[in-house]
Scaffold this motif. Structure first.
Motif, mmCIF file in Angstrom:
data_model
loop_
_atom_site.group_PDB
_atom_site.id
_atom_site.type_symbol
_atom_site.label_atom_id
_atom_site.label_comp_id
_atom_site.label_asym_id
_atom_site.label_seq_id
_atom_site.Cartn_x
_atom_site.Cartn_y
_atom_site.Cartn_z
ATOM 1 N N PRO A 240 44.246 -11.437 68.404
ATOM 2 C CA PRO A 240 44.790 -10.322 69.263
ATOM 3 C C PRO A 240 46.036 -10.613 69.914
ATOM 4 O O PRO A 240 47.080 -9.943 70.182
ATOM 5 C CB PRO A 240 43.716 -9.520 69.913
ATOM 6 C CG PRO A 240 42.680 -9.687 68.981
ATOM 7 C CD PRO A 240 42.714 -11.037 68.845
ATOM 8 N N ASP A 241 45.877 -12.049 70.367
ATOM 9 C CA ASP A 241 46.821 -12.512 71.452
ATOM 10 C C ASP A 241 47.994 -13.007 70.705
ATOM 11 O O ASP A 241 49.407 -12.805 71.149
ATOM 12 C CB ASP A 241 46.495 -13.506 72.201
ATOM 13 C CG ASP A 241 45.273 -12.754 73.485
ATOM 14 O OD1 ASP A 241 45.395 -11.858 73.497
ATOM 15 O OD2 ASP A 241 44.509 -13.750 73.870
ATOM 16 N N ARG A 242 47.900 -13.482 69.765
ATOM 17 C CA ARG A 242 49.117 -14.356 69.069
ATOM 18 C C ARG A 242 48.885 -14.693 67.551
ATOM 19 O O ARG A 242 47.601 -14.672 67.368
ATOM 20 C CB ARG A 242 49.515 -15.602 69.818
ATOM 21 C CG ARG A 242 48.483 -16.531 69.999
ATOM 22 C CD ARG A 242 49.381 -17.672 70.645
ATOM 23 N NE ARG A 242 48.416 -19.115 70.689
ATOM 24 C CZ ARG A 242 47.987 -19.458 71.718
ATOM 25 N NH1 ARG A 242 48.445 -19.109 73.065
ATOM 26 N NH2 ARG A 242 47.319 -20.566 72.004
ATOM 27 N N PRO A 243 49.672 -15.000 66.734
ATOM 28 C CA PRO A 243 49.492 -15.357 65.415
ATOM 29 C C PRO A 243 48.617 -16.687 65.217
ATOM 30 O O PRO A 243 48.801 -17.675 66.163
ATOM 31 C CB PRO A 243 50.743 -15.563 64.859
ATOM 32 C CG PRO A 243 51.567 -14.746 65.515
ATOM 33 C CD PRO A 243 51.199 -14.740 66.974
ATOM 34 N N GLY A 244 47.570 -16.768 64.543
ATOM 35 C CA GLY A 244 46.797 -18.000 64.312
ATOM 36 C C GLY A 244 45.697 -18.137 64.820
ATOM 37 O O GLY A 244 45.378 -17.424 66.086
ATOM 38 N N SER A 245 44.351 -18.506 64.174
ATOM 39 C CA SER A 245 43.440 -18.616 64.985
ATOM 40 C C SER A 245 42.595 -19.888 64.713
ATOM 41 O O SER A 245 42.657 -20.384 63.327
ATOM 42 C CB SER A 245 42.429 -17.451 64.588
ATOM 43 O OG SER A 245 41.258 -17.319 65.378
ATOM 44 N N ALA A 246 41.313 -19.877 65.072
ATOM 45 C CA ALA A 246 40.479 -21.189 64.683
ATOM 46 C C ALA A 246 39.037 -21.119 65.294
ATOM 47 O O ALA A 246 38.890 -20.345 66.230
ATOM 48 C CB ALA A 246 41.118 -22.585 65.183
ATOM 49 N N TYR A 247 38.079 -21.710 64.809
ATOM 50 C CA TYR A 247 36.797 -21.685 65.160
ATOM 51 C C TYR A 247 36.511 -22.443 66.532
ATOM 52 O O TYR A 247 37.300 -23.688 66.489
ATOM 53 C CB TYR A 247 35.954 -22.049 64.323
ATOM 54 C CG TYR A 247 35.758 -21.492 62.691
ATOM 55 C CD1 TYR A 247 35.100 -20.268 62.643
ATOM 56 C CD2 TYR A 247 36.878 -21.836 61.891
ATOM 57 C CE1 TYR A 247 35.259 -19.617 61.517
ATOM 58 C CE2 TYR A 247 36.960 -21.143 60.729
ATOM 59 C CZ TYR A 247 36.254 -20.091 60.379
ATOM 60 O OH TYR A 247 36.251 -19.361 59.203
ATOM 61 N N GLY A 248 35.960 -21.892 67.375
ATOM 62 C CA GLY A 248 35.510 -22.702 68.631
ATOM 63 C C GLY A 248 36.441 -23.401 69.517
ATOM 64 O O GLY A 248 36.469 -24.439 70.083
ATOM 65 N N TYR A 249 37.791 -22.538 69.602
ATOM 66 C CA TYR A 249 38.856 -23.266 70.197
ATOM 67 C C TYR A 249 39.463 -22.139 71.123
ATOM 68 O O TYR A 249 39.411 -20.969 70.817
ATOM 69 C CB TYR A 249 39.960 -23.651 69.143
ATOM 70 C CG TYR A 249 40.756 -24.744 69.978
ATOM 71 C CD1 TYR A 249 40.210 -25.958 69.913
ATOM 72 C CD2 TYR A 249 41.810 -24.602 70.700
ATOM 73 C CE1 TYR A 249 40.634 -27.095 70.462
ATOM 74 C CE2 TYR A 249 42.708 -25.585 71.136
ATOM 75 C CZ TYR A 249 42.006 -26.849 71.212
ATOM 76 O OH TYR A 249 42.636 -28.068 71.858
ATOM 77 N N VAL A 250 40.054 -22.701 72.242
ATOM 78 C CA VAL A 250 40.489 -21.755 73.410
ATOM 79 C C VAL A 250 41.635 -20.870 72.885
ATOM 80 O O VAL A 250 42.298 -21.426 72.191
ATOM 81 C CB VAL A 250 40.812 -22.617 74.768
ATOM 82 C CG1 VAL A 250 41.976 -23.609 74.241
ATOM 83 C CG2 VAL A 250 41.429 -21.846 75.940
ATOM 84 N N ASP A 251 41.726 -19.682 73.326
ATOM 85 C CA ASP A 251 42.842 -18.732 72.954
ATOM 86 C C ASP A 251 43.095 -18.647 71.548
ATOM 87 O O ASP A 251 44.128 -18.125 71.245
ATOM 88 C CB ASP A 251 43.993 -19.184 73.853
ATOM 89 C CG ASP A 251 44.004 -19.183 75.252
ATOM 90 O OD1 ASP A 251 43.132 -18.544 75.930
ATOM 91 O OD2 ASP A 251 44.663 -20.004 75.896
ATOM 92 N N MET A 252 42.223 -18.662 70.671
ATOM 93 C CA MET A 252 42.358 -18.658 69.270
ATOM 94 C C MET A 252 41.478 -17.530 68.863
ATOM 95 O O MET A 252 41.023 -17.261 67.622
ATOM 96 C CB MET A 252 41.741 -19.734 68.552
ATOM 97 C CG MET A 252 42.785 -20.889 68.805
ATOM 98 S SD MET A 252 44.138 -20.408 67.705
ATOM 99 C CE MET A 252 45.181 -22.117 68.063
#
Length: 405
Positions: A126-138
């Motif tokens: 929801p904060d910005r494009p892109g995501s990952a498992y177990g990572y800050v701000d993702m």
């Protein structure tokens, strides 16, 4: 099932192994989970029994306290596992499949995913494009350094290995498909490496070694790796790279000239990122060093692949600018030399199937290149400590003792 051991960030310099509870197909509240993602239903997902999950340099940035990661965050974005539960909306992935999980979480439905830019999916964070498992701000998706993990959007994302028995024979290579092999390959490929290229790779950590091996696969005539760690440089030489010990030399161009006969390369790859140090005796942290150095040594019209991580928030930055990711880069030099810069997370799905085939057919030996070293989940805290000290190893966690020693 109820138990689920996992590796958890426990404060600066600390990791611990804790029971986080067995996952289900809902993103529950927890450390680092974006409030707008809490309760997100994932009937398009699966539960994996984790076969291998690797410690990454990106994890290490958080553990060192160099990000805004909260205590209790479950770590781990490099995941390979066996499907043991399938959501209602999953059609093509089946129980028993052995799969590689791209570290980018991607929905497969948005404009970016349809353009194969799965590293900047518009719907998972929801904060910005892109995501990952177990990572800050993702987005807060739970990490996979655990016994079991939930993976969303399974039909779209997961790379199924065609033969489980064959895959287990090569699992130390195949486990690298979730991140560092595609990331290293992306760095070399986006730097324009082709047949005959001369290449400089900054950093001999696992991603740097993966980039160096990838440059060889792409046909480079010479691959030079620079680092401050002699042990890691020895590992780079073990598969045919030239090396430069930057703790002893502060003029990169001169050292390249001694190897190639000229002080420039066709392509360069930054595999260090925001915790870069200066070069030479008495070096200290200087986060723009690598970017400025590779601009200096890359030929006019060349390309710079930058898979090294740069962040927008670094509590341990050397100055106020560095703390917000503002670095003193000689952009005018890059402009004058007509350089092309390629940055950001790697879109793993663009590369992982082809790299899988190279592994299965014996063309790539990525586990050997990065010195894959198997450990149990209970040994993970020691693995983090050794990696932080500069061990020339890629630690692979085997949570269930599934991998044949």
């Amino acid at each position: 099932m109820s138990g689920n051991k996992a590796v958890v960030y426990n404060g600066v310099g600390k990791v611990a192994v804790k029971d986080i509870g067995y996952p289900d197909l809902v993103l529950r509240d927890g450390p680092g989970v974006n409030p707008l993602n809490v309760g997100r239903k994932c009937e398009h997902g699966v539960i994996l029994k984790v076969v291998t999950t690797n410690i990454c340099g990106s994890d290490q940035h958080m553990v060192r306290g160099r990000t805004t990661a909260p205590e209790g965050l479950v770590l781990g974005h490099e995941i390979t596992g066996e499907v043991i539960e399938v959501g209602r909306d999953v059609e093509y992935i089946k129980k028993g499949d052995l799969v590689s999980v791209p570290f980018n979480i991607a929905c497969g439905r948005c404009q970016m995913c349809k353009e194969q830019k799965t590293h900047v999916c518009l719907n998972v964070n929801p904060d910005r494009p892109g995501s990952a498992y177990g990572y800050v701000d993702m987005g807060g998706w739970v990490g996979g350094q655990s016994e079991y993990v939930m993976v969303p959007y399974a039909d779209f994302q997961l790379l199924k290995f065609p033969d489980k028995e064959q895959a287990m024979e090569k699992i130390l290579d195949l486990t690298m498909l979730s991140d560092i092999f595609p990331t290293g390959f992306h760095g070399a490929y986006s730097a324009g490496v082709k047949s005959g290229s001369t290449v400089y790779v900054a950093g001999a950590g696992p991603v740097g070694l993966a980039a160096a091996h990838s440059a060889q696969l792409l046909g480079a005539s010479a691959v030079i790796v620079g680092d401050l760690n002699p042990e890691r440089l020895t590992q780079a030489r073990s598969f045919g790279c030239e090396t430069i010990d930057l703790s002893q030399h502060d003029n990169l161009g001169e050292q390249i000239e001694q190897i190639l006969g000229e002080p420039v390369v066709d392509a360069a790859v930054d595999c260090v990122g925001f915790e870069a140090h200066g070069h030479g005796h008495g070096h200290s942290e200087a986060p723009a060093t690598v970017l400025n150095a590779i601009m200096d040594v890359t030929q006019v019209g060349g390309r710079l692949g930058i898979p090294g991580l740069y962040v927008t928030g670094d509590p341990g930055g050397v100055d106020e600018d560095a703390k917000i990711g503002s670095l003193k880069i000689r952009f005018g030099l890059g402009w004058a030399k007509a350089h092309t810069f390629v940055t950001g997370q790697t879109p793993v799905m663009q590369y992982h199937r082809g790299l899988m085939k190279m592994i299965l057919h014996g063309k790539a030996q990525i586990a050997k290149a990065v010195n894959a070293t198997l450990i149990s989940i209970d040994e993970a805290p020691n693995g983090y400590a050794d990696f932080d000290k500069g061990a020339a190893k890629k630690f692979v966690i085997d949570p269930h003792g599934s991998v044949r020693r």
